[in-house]
Design an enzyme around this catalytic site. Sequence first.
Site, PDB file in Angstrom:
ATOM      1  N   SER A 291       1.424  -1.577   0.332  1.00  0.00           N
ATOM      2  CA  SER A 291      -0.031   0.012   0.090  1.00  0.00           C
ATOM      3  C   SER A 291       0.872   0.966  -0.083  1.00  0.00           C
ATOM      4  O   SER A 291       2.641   1.103   0.268  1.00  0.00           O
ATOM      5  CB  SER A 291      -0.716  -0.595   1.106  1.00  0.00           C
ATOM      6  OG  SER A 291       0.154   0.092   2.365  1.00  0.00           O
ATOM      7  N   ASP A 292       0.605   2.488  -0.777  1.00  0.00           N
ATOM      8  CA  ASP A 292       0.885   3.692  -0.249  1.00  0.00           C
ATOM      9  C   ASP A 292       0.801   4.099   0.861  1.00  0.00           C
ATOM     10  O   ASP A 292      -0.116   3.155   2.165  1.00  0.00           O
ATOM     11  CB  ASP A 292       0.375   4.588  -0.950  1.00  0.00           C
ATOM     12  CG  ASP A 292       1.756   6.596  -1.356  1.00  0.00           C
ATOM     13  OD1 ASP A 292       2.172   5.927  -0.886  1.00  0.00           O
ATOM     14  OD2 ASP A 292       1.188   6.623  -1.988  1.00  0.00           O
ATOM     15  N   TRP A 293       1.549   4.582   1.506  1.00  0.00           N
ATOM     16  CA  TRP A 293       1.286   4.553   3.108  1.00  0.00           C
ATOM     17  C   TRP A 293       0.428   5.873   3.233  1.00  0.00           C
ATOM     18  O   TRP A 293       0.436   6.979   2.874  1.00  0.00           O
ATOM     19  CB  TRP A 293       2.446   5.822   2.640  1.00  0.00           C
ATOM     20  CG  TRP A 293       3.919   5.052   3.642  1.00  0.00           C
ATOM     21  CD1 TRP A 293       4.778   5.272   5.087  1.00  0.00           C
ATOM     22  CD2 TRP A 293       4.497   4.032   2.960  1.00  0.00           C
ATOM     23  NE1 TRP A 293       6.010   4.968   5.172  1.00  0.00           N
ATOM     24  CE2 TRP A 293       5.934   3.887   3.939  1.00  0.00           C
ATOM     25  CE3 TRP A 293       4.594   3.509   1.845  1.00  0.00           C
ATOM     26  CZ2 TRP A 293       6.396   3.366   3.758  1.00  0.00           C
ATOM     27  CZ3 TRP A 293       5.108   2.743   1.594  1.00  0.00           C
ATOM     28  CH2 TRP A 293       6.609   2.377   2.181  1.00  0.00           C
ATOM     29  N   ASP A 294      -0.332   5.109   3.873  1.00  0.00           N
ATOM     30  CA  ASP A 294      -1.617   5.037   5.137  1.00  0.00           C
ATOM     31  C   ASP A 294      -3.044   5.210   3.613  1.00  0.00           C
ATOM     32  O   ASP A 294      -3.997   5.630   3.314  1.00  0.00           O
ATOM     33  CB  ASP A 294      -2.172   6.078   5.535  1.00  0.00           C
ATOM     34  CG  ASP A 294      -1.313   6.235   6.462  1.00  0.00           C
ATOM     35  OD1 ASP A 294      -1.716   4.815   7.347  1.00  0.00           O
ATOM     36  OD2 ASP A 294      -1.927   7.463   7.687  1.00  0.00           O
ATOM     37  N   ALA A 295      -2.859   4.673   3.014  1.00  0.00           N
ATOM     38  CA  ALA A 295      -3.527   4.245   1.607  1.00  0.00           C
ATOM     39  C   ALA A 295      -4.522   2.831   1.879  1.00  0.00           C
ATOM     40  O   ALA A 295      -5.135   2.544   1.127  1.00  0.00           O
ATOM     41  CB  ALA A 295      -2.943   4.015   0.744  1.00  0.00           C
TER      42      ALA A 295
END
Length: 868
Positions: A291-295
């Site tokens: 995942s992207d950061w906090d996605a």
Amino acid sequence: MLWLVQAFLAIGLAEAQSSPNNSNPNGTSPTVLDNATSPPFYPSPWMDGTAAGWADAYAKAQAFVRQLTLLEKVNLTTGVGWEGEACVGNVGSIPRLGFRSLCMQDSPLGVRFADYVSAFPAGGTIAASWDRGEFYRRGYQMGMEQRGKGIDVQLGPVVGPLGRNPKGGRNWEGFSPDPVLSGIAVAETVRGIQDAGVIACTKHYILNEQEHFRSPGAFEDVGFVDAISSNVDDKTLHELYLWPFADAVRAGTGSIMCSYNKANNSQVCQNSYLQNYILKGELGFQGFIMSDWDAQHSGVASTFAGLDMTMPGDTDFDSGYSFWGPNLTLSIINGTVPEWRLDDMATRIMAAYYLVGRDKYQVPVNFNSWSRDTYGYEHAFAQTGYGLINQHVDVRDDHYQAIREAAARSTVLLKNTGILPLKGNEKNTAVFGQDAGENQYGPNGCADRGCDNGTLAMGWGSGTADFPYLVTPLEAIKRETAGHGAILQSVTDNYAFSQIASVAEQASVAIVFVNADSGEGYITVDGNMGDRDNLTLWQGGETLVQNVSAYCNNTIVVIHSVGPVLVDSFSNSPNVTAILWAGLPGQESGNAIADVLYGRVNPGGKLPFTIGSSASEYGPDLIYEPTAGHDSPQDNFEEGVFIDYRAFDQKNITPVYEFGFGLSYTTFNYSNLNVVKVPAGPYTPTTGKTTAAPVLGNASTDPADYQWPSNLTYVNAYIYPYLNSTDLPGASHDPEYGLPVEYPEGVTDGSPQPRIAAGGGPGGNPQLWDVLFTVTATVTNTGSIPGEEVAQLYIRLGGPDDPIVALRNFDRLSIQPGGSATFTADITRRDLSNWDTVSQNWVISNYTKTVYVGTSSRRLPLKATLDI
Ligand SMILES: *[C@@H]1O[C@H](CO)[C@@H](O)[C@H](O)[C@H]1NC(C)=O
Ligand SMILES: *[C@@H]1O[C@H](CO)[C@@H](O)[C@H](O)[C@H]1NC(C)=O
Ligand SMILES: *[C@@H]1O[C@H](CO)[C@@H](O)[C@H](O)[C@H]1NC(C)=O
Ligand SMILES: *[C@@H]1O[C@H](CO)[C@@H](O)[C@H](O)[C@H]1NC(C)=O
Ligand SMILES: *[C@@H]1O[C@H](CO)[C@@H](O)[C@H](O)[C@H]1NC(C)=O
Ligand SMILES: *[C@@H]1O[C@H](CO)[C@@H](O)[C@H](O)[C@H]1NC(C)=O
Ligand SMILES: *[C@@H]1O[C@H](CO)[C@@H](O)[C@H](O)[C@H]1NC(C)=O
Ligand SMILES: *[C@@H]1O[C@H](CO)[C@@H](O)[C@H](O)[C@H]1NC(C)=O
Ligand SMILES: *[C@@H]1O[C@H](CO)[C@@H](O)[C@H](O)[C@H]1NC(C)=O
Ligand SMILES: *[C@@H]1O[C@H](CO)[C@@H](O)[C@H](O)[C@H]1NC(C)=O
Ligand SMILES: *[C@@H]1O[C@H](CO)[C@@H](O)[C@H](O)[C@H]1NC(C)=O
């Protein structure tokens, strides 16, 4: 294709994933994209041990994962939390096996948050070299630097954003709005990084085309706004945005990062259609999705939808809680998620690890992202574990040479009345522009390059690295003119009008440096929240050029920019004798531009985008304002495949400088087009079934087996795989724990699944790469000095919904004066195909296909009809 209509209630988040494929079955642009939905696809495909290139890695990964306990597998998948460890992201470790935490680190142009590293040219700049060797070399050298710092996964390269609109803030991190140029660049970069023994993470998958509203969030004036939804039809997805991802998968990218935005109203990191069907199914991606950061916005839903690793692991930065970690452990032991799905996540991660040889090349992590101090906290957020955190290992080797060469070879000469190259004996040289000089705070003086002070050599945001030094244009030009008894004066204040006038008046040559910047949305520079607000030059650049050229009839303009800028206020001025686009060249900026200006390097770069006369020519604007209701802004990609030059061609707009354009100090002539048909078999859809999902463990379901070890030293806010209680709802810390959820059909089905017709190998059906024609042409250097020319091959597919021409191949040739070189390029089945939404496969239409060869997208002197 018929999709099951199912309501998918994720945790705290109702995700309507219903309705059939919304595109027009005839392949024209869809009538309605507003509120488009994304169909469900389950189960999540498991690794295929026979996939080309992956067999050895798969066998090793399976052997490794078979030894793991459930908690250890969960550790591999879940980040330990923001600023929990040395890297920008780390997962848990497996102490029992001496397996350390995997380290993920930005960026696509070097090593972020570290010292003694190189600052390479940005992706959108190296793209202008149109040189496979440069793409590979840059990838390899970046990979070697990442490896030397102890990093396992480099968070790059970027092909999303692709660059739908030139104002998109992060376009410069990627390569080009053309999918073929991007596809070739990403494939070579992936090979380079991974040959250096580091896992590449190709990102951001997918349709992450702007910064505004990329994530759900609260906005000052309007309150909560959900993440933007990029709504796209099936044909546009395949023919444009997915294309370079397919090349990355074919090149073996070990990892792919899912993006912040929604696509067709489903969060991408839990979009089962895009992750399960398209990426792991059709494209046969064998690595892991991070995942992207906090996605990540759900636990079980994202698990079923194909996510394999969550970064940085916590629900929000440093919340201490995670959608996975303990929740993933719970979802397995409570029977919601079958163990094979967790086994597949762990196997994919370990297969990527073995694929690139991490078992052979791994060195201890010797830097810390959160401090440049030698001693400090091992766990920055928790402020614990004081000790040696930075060993300041110099990983730069002799990369500065290649960086300088690459930057010079990526410089595009847009105009030259004959004044270039300079001889170095000019009597009176004047240099203008804030962009020529130093940032008064130093090259790294603004965090994550979040300002536009001094010469621009990199955009801003997470896609950056610290400069080890930055050679400014002014210092390099001073060095050229010194010792010739010449005069060199400079004015780096763009608003010092009287000084500019008096210096320009005396100059025999004036070199004006101007720029335009952009970056990631968490930083706002000069009112630009990541995305650019306009396409004009920054810092009063247009006025500066006017003020200099009004007084000097020999004004050379050098542009450092993140992408297209408007130049027509000066491009036709007779006093502007040369224009160069130098992109974002990295640390050797000044040396590289001096090499070109003074003729040591004959420019051969070509524009990787179109320069037009207004922002509106490029198509739909970005969305800067939330739509009523504060739901997801609906970003309807109604222009279909017509972005950049395809839009200009379709609307018959004459650009100022077209895609693929670039001059040289010599001239070239094209002749002798020859097309040879290559025998190839028919295209056969992939059929048959996969194996059943391998199950690599048989974990106990007794909560007592997963409790916190009594002797564990808890790091504050750190994410662990353990349960805090034998009471499961209590351990989950989730008020909705155990509530009945009707999951879509097939989520837990581990039985053999039908193979996808357009799939069959990494990147898609291998027959798409069958060569159908080989094209040759002669390129002759008709000038008097050696030069390099990028010969370009375009194809007209001929249908009413096809671009007038679309790039399909190119080669950069080095040719001696009077000499000739043969341009040779293959045309594959993929190059000639359209995506057919009815058969869900690639087809070659009956329209007449024409091949063009030439020097830019609009200067194509050679053409031939293809006899299919
Ligand atoms: C598709 O093409 C057929 C034949 O030309 C036509 O009858 C039909 O209306 C088209 N469908 C759509 C959705 O445009
Ligand atoms: C999409 O949804 C919004 C909000 O419900 C509605 O106003 C709009 O009319 C819908 N668009 C279409 C094409 O149905
Ligand atoms: C999980 O990772 C953490 C952090 O590295 C480590 O402390 C812990 O021992 C690991 N747990 C297991 C079961 O390996
Ligand atoms: C489990 O996930 C939920 C959200 O789905 C979250 O609220 C909760 O804090 C998580 N629990 C733990 C222990 O991390
Ligand atoms: C199983 O665990 C997951 C993760 O905590 C939770 O979301 C789900 O509600 C649980 N399901 C059942 C049936 O207990
Ligand atoms: C330098 O950057 C700061 C921060 O963005 C900005 O406020 C300032 O105006 C800049 N200075 C110059 C001379 O551009
Ligand atoms: C465009 O944006 C730049 C950077 O913020 C600014 O300097 C410039 O004045 C703007 N141009 C116009 C025409 O508004
Ligand atoms: C070009 O430069 C000359 C000075 O060399 C000046 O007199 C003239 O006005 C300039 N022309 C333009 C169009 O700026
Ligand atoms: C600029 O003007 C000077 C003086 O009139 C003339 O000698 C020179 O040739 C001009 N240069 C160019 C590049 O036009
Ligand atoms: C904690 O105890 C377990 C079981 O006795 C042991 O295997 C492990 O090494 C201990 N861990 C630490 C960090 O002391
Ligand atoms: C688990 O328990 C520890 C020790 O009591 C506590 O510090 C931590 O916050 C708890 N973590 C979660 C995720 O509930």
